[in-house]
Design an enzyme around this catalytic site. Structure first.
Site, PDB file in Angstrom:
ATOM      1  N   ASP A 205      50.250  33.403  52.993  1.00  0.00           N
ATOM      2  CA  ASP A 205      51.151  32.500  51.661  1.00  0.00           C
ATOM      3  C   ASP A 205      51.560  32.872  50.213  1.00  0.00           C
ATOM      4  O   ASP A 205      52.836  32.721  49.750  1.00  0.00           O
ATOM      5  CB  ASP A 205      50.113  31.739  51.678  1.00  0.00           C
ATOM      6  CG  ASP A 205      49.974  30.761  52.920  1.00  0.00           C
ATOM      7  OD1 ASP A 205      50.100  30.902  53.770  1.00  0.00           O
ATOM      8  OD2 ASP A 205      48.687  30.142  52.994  1.00  0.00           O
ATOM      9  N   GLY A 206      51.033  33.836  49.487  1.00  0.00           N
ATOM     10  CA  GLY A 206      51.207  34.396  48.463  1.00  0.00           C
ATOM     11  C   GLY A 206      52.337  35.403  48.707  1.00  0.00           C
ATOM     12  O   GLY A 206      53.090  35.268  47.957  1.00  0.00           O
TER      13      GLY A 206
ATOM     14  N   HIS B 177      55.807  34.337  46.894  1.00  0.00           N
ATOM     15  CA  HIS B 177      57.086  35.476  45.807  1.00  0.00           C
ATOM     16  C   HIS B 177      58.476  34.946  46.353  1.00  0.00           C
ATOM     17  O   HIS B 177      58.625  35.241  45.790  1.00  0.00           O
ATOM     18  CB  HIS B 177      56.192  36.706  45.932  1.00  0.00           C
ATOM     19  CG  HIS B 177      54.759  36.795  44.640  1.00  0.00           C
ATOM     20  ND1 HIS B 177      53.373  36.342  44.763  1.00  0.00           N
ATOM     21  CD2 HIS B 177      54.756  37.582  43.625  1.00  0.00           C
ATOM     22  CE1 HIS B 177      52.990  36.750  44.148  1.00  0.00           C
ATOM     23  NE2 HIS B 177      53.171  36.951  43.495  1.00  0.00           N
TER      24      HIS B 177
HETATM   25  P1  NAD Z   1      45.671  33.632  46.232  1.00  0.00           P
HETATM   26  O1  NAD Z   1      46.968  34.512  47.091  1.00  0.00           O
HETATM   27  O2  NAD Z   1      44.797  33.603  45.934  1.00  0.00           O
HETATM   28  O3  NAD Z   1      46.070  31.643  47.213  1.00  0.00           O
HETATM   29  C1  NAD Z   1      44.439  31.492  47.020  1.00  0.00           C
HETATM   30  C2  NAD Z   1      44.954  30.825  48.653  1.00  0.00           C
HETATM   31  O4  NAD Z   1      45.261  29.780  48.164  1.00  0.00           O
HETATM   32  C3  NAD Z   1      45.176  31.462  49.539  1.00  0.00           C
HETATM   33  O5  NAD Z   1      43.892  32.234  50.707  1.00  0.00           O
HETATM   34  C4  NAD Z   1      46.455  31.176  50.430  1.00  0.00           C
HETATM   35  O6  NAD Z   1      46.525  31.182  52.168  1.00  0.00           O
HETATM   36  C5  NAD Z   1      46.233  29.701  49.783  1.00  0.00           C
HETATM   37  N1  NAD Z   1      47.080  28.936  50.512  1.00  0.00           N
HETATM   38  C6  NAD Z   1      48.777  29.178  48.900  1.00  0.00           C
HETATM   39  N2  NAD Z   1      49.703  28.199  50.169  1.00  0.00           N
HETATM   40  C7  NAD Z   1      48.555  27.333  51.097  1.00  0.00           C
HETATM   41  C8  NAD Z   1      49.534  26.320  50.911  1.00  0.00           C
HETATM   42  N3  NAD Z   1      50.643  25.600  50.918  1.00  0.00           N
HETATM   43  N4  NAD Z   1      48.341  25.610  52.202  1.00  0.00           N
HETATM   44  C9  NAD Z   1      47.356  26.408  51.616  1.00  0.00           C
HETATM   45  N5  NAD Z   1      46.831  26.753  51.615  1.00  0.00           N
HETATM   46  C10 NAD Z   1      47.603  27.837  50.773  1.00  0.00           C
HETATM   47  O7  NAD Z   1      46.411  33.245  45.588  1.00  0.00           O
HETATM   48  P2  NAD Z   1      48.401  33.351  44.999  1.00  0.00           P
HETATM   49  O8  NAD Z   1      49.233  34.000  46.345  1.00  0.00           O
HETATM   50  O9  NAD Z   1      48.857  33.564  43.528  1.00  0.00           O
HETATM   51  O10 NAD Z   1      48.153  31.627  45.289  1.00  0.00           O
HETATM   52  C11 NAD Z   1      48.264  30.766  43.884  1.00  0.00           C
HETATM   53  C12 NAD Z   1      47.867  29.946  44.969  1.00  0.00           C
HETATM   54  O11 NAD Z   1      46.471  29.628  45.203  1.00  0.00           O
HETATM   55  C13 NAD Z   1      48.761  28.381  44.091  1.00  0.00           C
HETATM   56  O12 NAD Z   1      49.641  27.732  44.254  1.00  0.00           O
HETATM   57  C14 NAD Z   1      47.321  27.514  44.729  1.00  0.00           C
HETATM   58  O13 NAD Z   1      47.875  26.318  45.385  1.00  0.00           O
HETATM   59  C15 NAD Z   1      46.637  28.281  45.080  1.00  0.00           C
HETATM   60  N6  NAD Z   1      44.995  27.758  44.372  1.00  0.00           N
HETATM   61  C16 NAD Z   1      43.916  27.439  45.009  1.00  0.00           C
HETATM   62  C17 NAD Z   1      42.795  27.454  43.892  1.00  0.00           C
HETATM   63  C18 NAD Z   1      42.137  26.523  44.562  1.00  0.00           C
HETATM   64  O14 NAD Z   1      42.481  26.834  45.704  1.00  0.00           O
HETATM   65  N7  NAD Z   1      40.657  26.294  43.968  1.00  0.00           N
HETATM   66  C19 NAD Z   1      42.655  27.973  42.778  1.00  0.00           C
HETATM   67  C20 NAD Z   1      43.669  28.053  42.556  1.00  0.00           C
HETATM   68  C21 NAD Z   1      44.997  28.609  42.984  1.00  0.00           C
END
Ligand code: NAD
Length: 264
Positions: free
Chosen positions: A45-46, A50
């Site tokens: 998803d990341g 991007h």
């Molecule tokens: P990352 O790769 O660590 O992604 C974090 C997780 O979020 C991954 O498992 C990814 O599959 C999942 N994810 C991303 N978008 C999603 C969606 N729309 N629905 C379900 N899962 C989703 O970090 P990154 O690539 O920098 O991604 C940034 C995203 O990480 C942010 O947009 C935020 O939503 C998420 N995030 C989550 C938490 C949390 O759940 N506590 C904390 C910080 C960031």
């Protein structure tokens, strides 16, 4: 048709990217990183987040499709074993477009008439670098509450399964043009009071956050994180723009939710 392939950058994703490029070139499609009609992401998803930000200036002309080389993603919902099937679809069949709502964020600073505009596919979060976030929350022009706590998360419907979910927010179907405001550890006692529940706002209902203490803020837009000083307000609402996904087969949202969070 012009296409681009963006990889997470690991060996497996890079190898798959090259395979896709070769297949699509053999089918007579043109590789174009600048003006692609379709962007295929390989990673997670990341990677799609991007790619969305890379092509956010041409959302009307670009559709996205994601392949996951790790675990099933929300945006990256094709498996590496399905690549041959996917490239044949891309090359041979007109695809269906599914549009999802986006979040528009406008940040204004004290003593500066200019503002900064952002688009989020998942969410915007607002936290402080030190101490609690104290901010007035206005909804549709009226003061709603004064928030004190770790921070606030304003998410899109397709982002509702990401950070918002971890905060106890509801999962919203992306056909609902809306944004969701969820709290991060609000302080609630006899002095300080917030609603304590996530709020779902429809289109045109703006949520305006106005910090009351002069602290540096860490504001994230999806994976992007920036420190802002002297923030006057952060305005959030459903954007006029939408993100477009290329759909080649039915994979209903609730099925994706089930497969990701509930299992068989
Ligand atoms: P990352 O790769 O660590 O992604 C974090 C997780 O979020 C991954 O498992 C990814 O599959 C999942 N994810 C991303 N978008 C999603 C969606 N729309 N629905 C379900 N899962 C989703 O970090 P990154 O690539 O920098 O991604 C940034 C995203 O990480 C942010 O947009 C935020 O939503 C998420 N995030 C989550 C938490 C949390 O759940 N506590 C904390 C910080 C960031």
């Amino acid at each position: 048709m012009k296409y681009a392939v963006r990889s997470r950058g690991d060996q497996v994703s890079n190898a798959l990217r090259e395979k896709i490029k070769t297949y699509l070139q053999e089918f007579g499609l043109t590789y174009d990183d600048i003006e692609p009609a379709i962007v295929i992401t390989v990673g997670g998803d990341g990677t799609l987040l991007h790619a969305f930000h890379y092509y956010k200036h041409r959302l009307e002309d670009t559709a996205f499709v994601g392949i996951h080389t790790g675990h099933l993603g929300f945006y990256a919902d094709w498996m590496p074993e399905e690549v041959e099937k996917l490239v044949i679809h891309i090359a041979k069949t007109p695809y269906q477009i599914v549009e999802y709502p986006l979040l528009e964020v406008v940040i204004r600073h004290h003593g500066d008439s200019d503002c900064e505009n952002y688009l989020a596919l998942n969410e915007c979060t607002v936290k402080t670098l030190e101490g609690s976030l104290v901010c007035d929350v206005d909804i549709k022009g009226d003061n709603f509450e004064t928030f004190r706590g770790d921070g606030l998360c304003i998410s899109t419907p397709s982002g509702s399964t990401a950070y918002n979910k971890a905060l106890g927010g509801a999962i919203l179907h992306p056909s609902l043009a809306s944004i969701q405001v969820s709290e991060m550890a609000s302080i609630n006692n006899r002095v300080y009071r917030t609603v304590g529940s996530p709020l779902v706002l429809p289109q045109h209902h703006t949520c305006l956050l106005k910090p009351l203490n002069d602290v540096d803020l860490k504001i994230t837009i999806d994976h992007l994180s920036l420190v802002h000083t002297k923030v006057k307000s952060i305005q959030c609402r459903v954007s006029e723009e939408k993100v477009r996904f290329a759909r080649f087969r039915p994979f209903p949202f609730w099925k994706r939710v089930k497969e990701s969070f509930v299992g068989e």
